[in-house]
Design a protein around this motif. Sequence first.
Motif, PDB file in Angstrom:
ATOM      1  N   ALA A  55      -3.770 -11.098  49.359  1.00  0.00           N
ATOM      2  CA  ALA A  55      -5.230 -10.091  49.607  1.00  0.00           C
ATOM      3  C   ALA A  55      -5.534 -10.734  47.725  1.00  0.00           C
ATOM      4  CB  ALA A  55      -4.959  -8.411  49.714  1.00  0.00           C
ATOM      5  N   THR A  58      -7.190 -13.782  47.204  1.00  0.00           N
ATOM      6  CA  THR A  58      -8.956 -14.115  47.909  1.00  0.00           C
ATOM      7  C   THR A  58      -9.774 -12.306  47.460  1.00  0.00           C
ATOM      8  OG1 THR A  58      -8.519 -12.910  49.734  1.00  0.00           O
ATOM      9  CG2 THR A  58      -7.573 -15.745  49.578  1.00  0.00           C
ATOM     10  N   SER A  59      -8.933 -11.750  46.472  1.00  0.00           N
ATOM     11  CA  SER A  59      -9.788 -11.021  46.236  1.00  0.00           C
ATOM     12  C   SER A  59     -11.124 -11.173  45.306  1.00  0.00           C
ATOM     13  CB  SER A  59      -9.013  -9.976  45.519  1.00  0.00           C
ATOM     14  OG  SER A  59      -9.275  -9.898  43.865  1.00  0.00           O
ATOM     15  N   LEU A  61     -13.268 -12.487  46.273  1.00  0.00           N
ATOM     16  CA  LEU A  61     -14.728 -12.792  47.438  1.00  0.00           C
ATOM     17  C   LEU A  61     -15.012 -11.542  47.787  1.00  0.00           C
ATOM     18  CD1 LEU A  61     -12.420 -15.761  49.196  1.00  0.00           C
ATOM     19  CD2 LEU A  61     -14.500 -15.903  47.886  1.00  0.00           C
ATOM     20  N   SER A  62     -14.004 -10.659  48.217  1.00  0.00           N
ATOM     21  CA  SER A  62     -14.280  -9.484  48.135  1.00  0.00           C
ATOM     22  C   SER A  62     -15.676  -8.535  47.229  1.00  0.00           C
ATOM     23  CB  SER A  62     -13.760  -8.698  48.901  1.00  0.00           C
ATOM     24  OG  SER A  62     -12.484  -8.391  48.266  1.00  0.00           O
ATOM     25  N   VAL A  63     -14.980  -8.892  46.297  1.00  0.00           N
ATOM     26  CA  VAL A  63     -15.256  -8.069  44.624  1.00  0.00           C
ATOM     27  C   VAL A  63     -16.992  -8.119  43.990  1.00  0.00           C
ATOM     28  CG1 VAL A  63     -15.112  -7.272  42.459  1.00  0.00           C
ATOM     29  CG2 VAL A  63     -12.901  -7.496  44.062  1.00  0.00           C
ATOM     30  N   PRO A  64     -17.512  -7.163  44.475  1.00  0.00           N
ATOM     31  CA  PRO A  64     -19.167  -7.434  44.178  1.00  0.00           C
ATOM     32  C   PRO A  64     -18.498  -8.862  42.396  1.00  0.00           C
ATOM     33  CG  PRO A  64     -19.320  -5.444  44.562  1.00  0.00           C
ATOM     34  CD  PRO A  64     -18.095  -5.371  44.457  1.00  0.00           C
ATOM     35  N   GLN A  65     -19.568  -9.553  42.216  1.00  0.00           N
ATOM     36  CA  GLN A  65     -19.626 -10.013  40.972  1.00  0.00           C
ATOM     37  C   GLN A  65     -19.849  -9.971  40.068  1.00  0.00           C
ATOM     38  OE1 GLN A  65     -20.537 -15.032  40.576  1.00  0.00           O
ATOM     39  NE2 GLN A  65     -19.425 -14.446  42.693  1.00  0.00           N
ATOM     40  N   PRO A  98     -10.170 -18.492  45.047  1.00  0.00           N
ATOM     41  CA  PRO A  98     -10.124 -17.426  46.121  1.00  0.00           C
ATOM     42  C   PRO A  98     -10.974 -18.499  47.625  1.00  0.00           C
ATOM     43  CG  PRO A  98     -10.990 -16.667  45.313  1.00  0.00           C
ATOM     44  CD  PRO A  98     -10.816 -17.869  44.211  1.00  0.00           C
ATOM     45  N   TYR A  99     -11.929 -19.926  47.367  1.00  0.00           N
ATOM     46  CA  TYR A  99     -12.758 -20.847  47.804  1.00  0.00           C
ATOM     47  C   TYR A  99     -11.451 -22.374  48.707  1.00  0.00           C
ATOM     48  CZ  TYR A  99     -16.832 -18.088  46.801  1.00  0.00           C
ATOM     49  OH  TYR A  99     -17.508 -17.445  47.187  1.00  0.00           O
ATOM     50  N   ARG A 102      -8.806 -20.558  50.597  1.00  0.00           N
ATOM     51  CA  ARG A 102      -9.300 -20.035  52.067  1.00  0.00           C
ATOM     52  C   ARG A 102      -9.723 -21.723  53.028  1.00  0.00           C
ATOM     53  NH1 ARG A 102     -12.588 -15.730  53.676  1.00  0.00           N
ATOM     54  NH2 ARG A 102     -12.991 -16.572  55.330  1.00  0.00           N
ATOM     55  N   PHE A 215     -15.323 -20.157  57.050  1.00  0.00           N
ATOM     56  CA  PHE A 215     -15.670 -18.788  56.826  1.00  0.00           C
ATOM     57  C   PHE A 215     -15.210 -17.872  58.899  1.00  0.00           C
ATOM     58  CE2 PHE A 215     -18.747 -20.222  54.385  1.00  0.00           C
ATOM     59  CZ  PHE A 215     -18.362 -19.104  53.060  1.00  0.00           C
TER      60      PHE A 215
END
Length: 219
Positions: A55, A58-59, A61-65, A98-99, A102, A215
């Motif tokens: 997590a 890869t965080s 990916l979920s946090v707004p840039q 993160p990419y 994944r 995805f």
Amino acid sequence: MQWYTKILERPEFMTALANSAKFALIAAFFSVLFGTLGALAIAKYDIPGKAFITALLTSPLSVPQLVLGVALLIYFTPLMLAGTGTGFLIAHIIICIPYVIRLVLTGLSGFDYNLERAAAILGASPATVFWKVTLPLIRPAIISGGLFAFLTSFDNVTVSLFMVSPDMRTLPIEIFSHMQDAYDPLVASISSVVIFISIILIVILEKLQGVGKMFGGTH
């Protein structure tokens, strides 16, 4: 077509294009290096707190840039990294890793570990097993991760705005700045070049790995 030829007459855009390509290549290289090692560790070893580590890695990916850019600026300023090439590069590696993780994890999801065991039983060293067995099988996923990392770094605007300096500008930042002063067909021509580059990389990604796999979709 005259607006495409005018791009070559604007040295600031050519310099920005060279900067974007340079930083994207370096960011992609280190993202592939660290992201592949991280994905292999997550997939192959029973690490304590594996879910938390996954997590954390890869965080971005979920946090707004926007939030990520502000946080990196606040963190890098006391370290004297804000507005430097090193800080800019680290920020891009953070958003690219993160990419890679994944995609490499996707490549490892159908990996047959019996092939590694068979190579080890036949006398291959761990290094030989990795180079001769593991790496060739996950190479498409690694290349896909590197291409996506390059594309992410090359096109990034939000995080770059917080890390860039007047002496170090990338193409998306130069386009953004130019649009604030004037809007003419030159912006459209440059943007179409960037889109064309992105489309080429996306097509290569689809051929190698399948963009939908990253995805969780089907190929």
